[in-house]
Design a protein around this motif. Structure first.
Motif, PDB file in Angstrom:
ATOM      1  N   VAL A 188       1.079  34.945   9.513  1.00 41.84           N
ATOM      2  CA  VAL A 188       1.520  34.015  10.548  1.00 41.84           C
ATOM      3  C   VAL A 188       0.285  33.266  11.034  1.00 41.84           C
ATOM      4  CG1 VAL A 188       2.623  33.737  12.798  1.00 41.84           C
ATOM      5  CG2 VAL A 188       3.390  35.562  11.250  1.00 41.84           C
ATOM      6  N   PHE A 189       0.351  31.951  10.998  1.00 43.85           N
ATOM      7  CA  PHE A 189      -0.750  31.120  11.475  1.00 43.85           C
ATOM      8  C   PHE A 189      -0.618  30.975  12.991  1.00 43.85           C
ATOM      9  CE2 PHE A 189      -0.559  30.263   7.051  1.00 43.85           C
ATOM     10  CZ  PHE A 189      -1.857  29.960   6.669  1.00 43.85           C
ATOM     11  N   LEU A 190      -1.544  31.592  13.727  1.00 44.48           N
ATOM     12  CA  LEU A 190      -1.524  31.534  15.187  1.00 44.48           C
ATOM     13  C   LEU A 190      -2.259  30.307  15.702  1.00 44.48           C
ATOM     14  CD1 LEU A 190      -2.169  35.321  15.901  1.00 44.48           C
ATOM     15  CD2 LEU A 190       0.023  34.116  15.816  1.00 44.48           C
ATOM     16  N   LYS A 191      -3.388  29.991  15.086  1.00 40.29           N
ATOM     17  CA  LYS A 191      -4.176  28.800  15.437  1.00 40.29           C
ATOM     18  C   LYS A 191      -4.768  28.221  14.154  1.00 40.29           C
ATOM     19  CE  LYS A 191      -4.020  28.808  19.981  1.00 40.29           C
ATOM     20  NZ  LYS A 191      -3.521  27.693  20.772  1.00 40.29           N
ATOM     21  N   THR A 192      -4.642  26.936  13.991  1.00 35.31           N
ATOM     22  CA  THR A 192      -5.182  26.268  12.804  1.00 35.31           C
ATOM     23  C   THR A 192      -6.431  25.465  13.164  1.00 35.31           C
ATOM     24  OG1 THR A 192      -3.866  24.277  13.133  1.00 35.31           O
ATOM     25  CG2 THR A 192      -2.856  26.058  11.825  1.00 35.31           C
ATOM     26  N   ALA A 193      -7.123  25.013  12.145  1.00 36.04           N
ATOM     27  CA  ALA A 193      -8.324  24.195  12.333  1.00 36.04           C
ATOM     28  C   ALA A 193      -8.009  22.977  13.188  1.00 36.04           C
ATOM     29  CB  ALA A 193      -8.877  23.783  10.974  1.00 36.04           C
ATOM     30  N   ALA A 194      -6.862  22.350  12.931  1.00 37.86           N
ATOM     31  CA  ALA A 194      -6.483  21.147  13.686  1.00 37.86           C
ATOM     32  C   ALA A 194      -6.278  21.467  15.166  1.00 37.86           C
ATOM     33  CB  ALA A 194      -5.217  20.541  13.093  1.00 37.86           C
ATOM     34  N   GLU A 195      -5.733  22.630  15.459  1.00 39.15           N
ATOM     35  CA  GLU A 195      -5.433  22.996  16.848  1.00 39.15           C
ATOM     36  C   GLU A 195      -6.662  23.462  17.631  1.00 39.15           C
ATOM     37  OE1 GLU A 195      -0.911  24.527  15.910  1.00 39.15           O
ATOM     38  OE2 GLU A 195      -2.586  25.948  15.802  1.00 39.15           O
ATOM     39  N   THR A 196      -7.714  23.853  16.928  1.00 41.82           N
ATOM     40  CA  THR A 196      -8.918  24.348  17.602  1.00 41.82           C
ATOM     41  C   THR A 196     -10.097  23.400  17.430  1.00 41.82           C
ATOM     42  OG1 THR A 196      -9.690  25.625  15.694  1.00 41.82           O
ATOM     43  CG2 THR A 196      -8.175  26.742  17.245  1.00 41.82           C
ATOM     44  N   ASN A 197      -9.806  22.191  16.961  1.00 41.73           N
ATOM     45  CA  ASN A 197     -10.861  21.204  16.729  1.00 41.73           C
ATOM     46  C   ASN A 197     -11.943  21.744  15.796  1.00 41.73           C
ATOM     47  OD1 ASN A 197     -11.891  18.609  17.049  1.00 41.73           O
ATOM     48  ND2 ASN A 197     -13.213  19.233  18.748  1.00 41.73           N
ATOM     49  N   GLY A 198     -11.499  22.543  14.803  1.00 42.86           N
ATOM     50  CA  GLY A 198     -12.417  23.082  13.811  1.00 42.86           C
ATOM     51  C   GLY A 198     -13.209  24.296  14.255  1.00 42.86           C
ATOM     52  N   GLN A 199     -12.953  24.790  15.459  1.00 42.32           N
ATOM     53  CA  GLN A 199     -13.704  25.935  15.976  1.00 42.32           C
ATOM     54  C   GLN A 199     -13.371  27.229  15.224  1.00 42.32           C
ATOM     55  OE1 GLN A 199     -16.001  26.070  18.718  1.00 42.32           O
ATOM     56  NE2 GLN A 199     -16.033  23.869  18.335  1.00 42.32           N
ATOM     57  N   TYR A 200     -12.062  27.460  15.018  1.00 39.35           N
ATOM     58  CA  TYR A 200     -11.658  28.691  14.338  1.00 39.35           C
ATOM     59  C   TYR A 200     -10.251  28.560  13.775  1.00 39.35           C
ATOM     60  CZ  TYR A 200      -9.062  29.893  18.628  1.00 39.35           C
ATOM     61  OH  TYR A 200      -8.209  29.888  19.700  1.00 39.35           O
ATOM     62  N   THR A 201      -9.947  29.428  12.819  1.00 35.39           N
ATOM     63  CA  THR A 201      -8.607  29.640  12.280  1.00 35.39           C
ATOM     64  C   THR A 201      -8.237  31.063  12.648  1.00 35.39           C
ATOM     65  OG1 THR A 201      -8.945  28.166  10.377  1.00 35.39           O
ATOM     66  CG2 THR A 201      -7.246  29.849  10.153  1.00 35.39           C
ATOM     67  N   LEU A 202      -6.999  31.285  13.126  1.00 31.92           N
ATOM     68  CA  LEU A 202      -6.564  32.627  13.491  1.00 31.92           C
ATOM     69  C   LEU A 202      -5.217  32.900  12.850  1.00 31.92           C
ATOM     70  CD1 LEU A 202      -7.026  35.227  15.188  1.00 31.92           C
ATOM     71  CD2 LEU A 202      -5.814  34.070  17.062  1.00 31.92           C
ATOM     72  N   VAL A 203      -5.165  33.977  12.049  1.00 31.25           N
ATOM     73  CA  VAL A 203      -3.919  34.385  11.403  1.00 31.25           C
ATOM     74  C   VAL A 203      -3.639  35.849  11.716  1.00 31.25           C
ATOM     75  CG1 VAL A 203      -4.117  32.726   9.492  1.00 31.25           C
ATOM     76  CG2 VAL A 203      -5.034  35.035   9.209  1.00 31.25           C
ATOM     77  N   GLU A 204      -2.353  36.195  11.667  1.00 30.35           N
ATOM     78  CA  GLU A 204      -1.946  37.586  11.804  1.00 30.35           C
ATOM     79  C   GLU A 204      -1.325  38.000  10.482  1.00 30.35           C
ATOM     80  OE1 GLU A 204      -0.418  39.193  15.642  1.00 30.35           O
ATOM     81  OE2 GLU A 204       1.424  39.415  14.441  1.00 30.35           O
ATOM     82  N   VAL A 205      -1.779  39.124   9.958  1.00 32.94           N
ATOM     83  CA  VAL A 205      -1.357  39.592   8.640  1.00 32.94           C
ATOM     84  C   VAL A 205      -0.602  40.902   8.789  1.00 32.94           C
ATOM     85  CG1 VAL A 205      -2.143  40.327   6.351  1.00 32.94           C
ATOM     86  CG2 VAL A 205      -3.426  38.569   7.604  1.00 32.94           C
ATOM     87  N   GLU A 206       0.573  40.974   8.183  1.00 34.23           N
ATOM     88  CA  GLU A 206       1.265  42.251   8.036  1.00 34.23           C
ATOM     89  C   GLU A 206       1.141  42.614   6.569  1.00 34.23           C
ATOM     90  OE1 GLU A 206       5.516  44.501   8.658  1.00 34.23           O
ATOM     91  OE2 GLU A 206       5.003  42.815   9.962  1.00 34.23           O
ATOM     92  N   LEU A 207       0.379  43.662   6.295  1.00 37.14           N
ATOM     93  CA  LEU A 207      -0.002  44.024   4.940  1.00 37.14           C
ATOM     94  C   LEU A 207       0.716  45.289   4.501  1.00 37.14           C
ATOM     95  CD1 LEU A 207      -2.011  43.245   2.636  1.00 37.14           C
ATOM     96  CD2 LEU A 207      -3.677  44.729   3.753  1.00 37.14           C
ATOM     97  N   ALA A 208       1.391  45.209   3.371  1.00 37.33           N
ATOM     98  CA  ALA A 208       2.090  46.366   2.822  1.00 37.33           C
ATOM     99  C   ALA A 208       1.087  47.413   2.336  1.00 37.33           C
ATOM    100  CB  ALA A 208       2.985  45.928   1.655  1.00 37.33           C
ATOM    101  N   ASP A 209       1.528  48.651   2.279  1.00 38.65           N
ATOM    102  CA  ASP A 209       0.689  49.705   1.721  1.00 38.65           C
ATOM    103  C   ASP A 209       0.328  49.338   0.283  1.00 38.65           C
ATOM    104  OD1 ASP A 209      -0.565  52.306   1.596  1.00 38.65           O
ATOM    105  OD2 ASP A 209       1.102  52.889   0.291  1.00 38.65           O
ATOM    106  N   GLY A 210      -0.922  49.499  -0.065  1.00 38.00           N
ATOM    107  CA  GLY A 210      -1.400  49.168  -1.404  1.00 38.00           C
ATOM    108  C   GLY A 210      -1.907  47.743  -1.518  1.00 38.00           C
ATOM    109  N   GLY A 211      -1.673  46.916  -0.509  1.00 44.64           N
ATOM    110  CA  GLY A 211      -2.098  45.522  -0.553  1.00 44.64           C
ATOM    111  C   GLY A 211      -3.533  45.337  -0.120  1.00 44.64           C
ATOM    112  N   GLY A 212      -4.018  44.129  -0.311  1.00 48.42           N
ATOM    113  CA  GLY A 212      -5.359  43.796   0.123  1.00 48.42           C
ATOM    114  C   GLY A 212      -5.981  42.722  -0.742  1.00 48.42           C
ATOM    115  N   VAL A 213      -7.218  42.422  -0.436  1.00 50.92           N
ATOM    116  CA  VAL A 213      -7.990  41.408  -1.164  1.00 50.92           C
ATOM    117  C   VAL A 213      -9.293  42.048  -1.613  1.00 50.92           C
ATOM    118  CG1 VAL A 213      -9.199  39.195  -0.951  1.00 50.92           C
ATOM    119  CG2 VAL A 213      -6.952  39.488   0.091  1.00 50.92           C
ATOM    120  N   GLY A 214      -9.643  41.829  -2.883  1.00 49.86           N
ATOM    121  CA  GLY A 214     -10.840  42.435  -3.463  1.00 49.86           C
ATOM    122  C   GLY A 214     -12.145  41.880  -2.916  1.00 49.86           C
ATOM    123  N   LEU A 215     -13.224  42.452  -3.390  1.00 50.66           N
ATOM    124  CA  LEU A 215     -14.566  42.136  -2.925  1.00 50.66           C
ATOM    125  C   LEU A 215     -14.913  40.666  -3.164  1.00 50.66           C
ATOM    126  CD1 LEU A 215     -16.845  43.774  -1.594  1.00 50.66           C
ATOM    127  CD2 LEU A 215     -17.848  44.042  -3.866  1.00 50.66           C
TER     128      LEU A 215
END
Length: 183
Positions: free
Chosen positions: A18-45
């Motif tokens: 879920v995108f809580l705040k985007t670059a456009a909404e924060t004037n490029g200061q930050y992006t904020l997302v909320e992730v619901e991750l299933a067991d076994g999920g993730g992103v590698g190194l």
């Protein structure tokens, strides 16, 4: 209440962002997302040169590796991956977890890469690991997310960046943005 227009689901990885705040909404200061991750999920190194990622656990447990250290975050705990620090996140808890990720500064490319990657997965255009079947699309998404491969794997970056340039010259970038980027 979740704004469904700002929520994306990946049927391969079985996670929701879920995108809580985007670059456009924060004037490029930050992006904020909320992730619901299933067991076994993730992103590698991987690592990023231009932005940091702060992980803040909300529910369950999420593992975050920073360099050679692995942290098991529980609700209220956080970890910060500074630029140029190898990191990964994953869920090995046996149940879903929820956490927030804040990128500083914001990354529009990251925001677009998630929307496009999840859209491709929903349309059956990825392999069983969730990578786009179209190698030019894969290279371009890797490029716009500003991801980098650590160690010996970095030898593939030159090829990926070259393929990303080819994707742009063929208009693949514009086609994917038009089809999948909603905000």
């Amino acid at each position: 209440m979740t704004d469904n227009r700002r929520s994306i689901y990946n049927p391969i990885q079985k996670d929701t962002v879920v995108f809580l705040k985007t670059a456009a909404e924060t004037n490029g200061q930050y992006t904020l997302v909320e992730v619901e991750l299933a067991d076994g999920g993730g992103v590698g190194l991987h690592y990023h040169k231009t932005y940091s990622e702060k992980f803040n656990c909300i529910e369950g447990e999420v593992q975050v590796a920073l360099g050679k250290n692995m942290y098991q975050l529980k609700p209220g705990q956080q970890a910060l991956a500074e630029p140029n620090v190898n990191h990964l996140f994953r869920n090995r808890s046996g149940k879903p977890c929820k956490f927030r990720v804040e990128l500083r500064p914001a990354s529009r490319g990251f925001e677009q890469s998630l929307q496009i990657g999840y859209g491709l997965a929903s349309d059956g255009l990825t392999n069983k690991k969730g990578f786009p079947k179209d190698k030019l699309a894969l290279a371009w998404l890797f490029d716009i997310s500003e991801s980098n491969l650590p160690g010996w794997m970095s030898i593939f970056e030159f090829i990926l960046r070259k393929q990303a340039k080819k994707a742009r010259s063929k208009g693949i970038d514009k086609t994917l943005i038009e089809k999948y980027v909603r905000f």
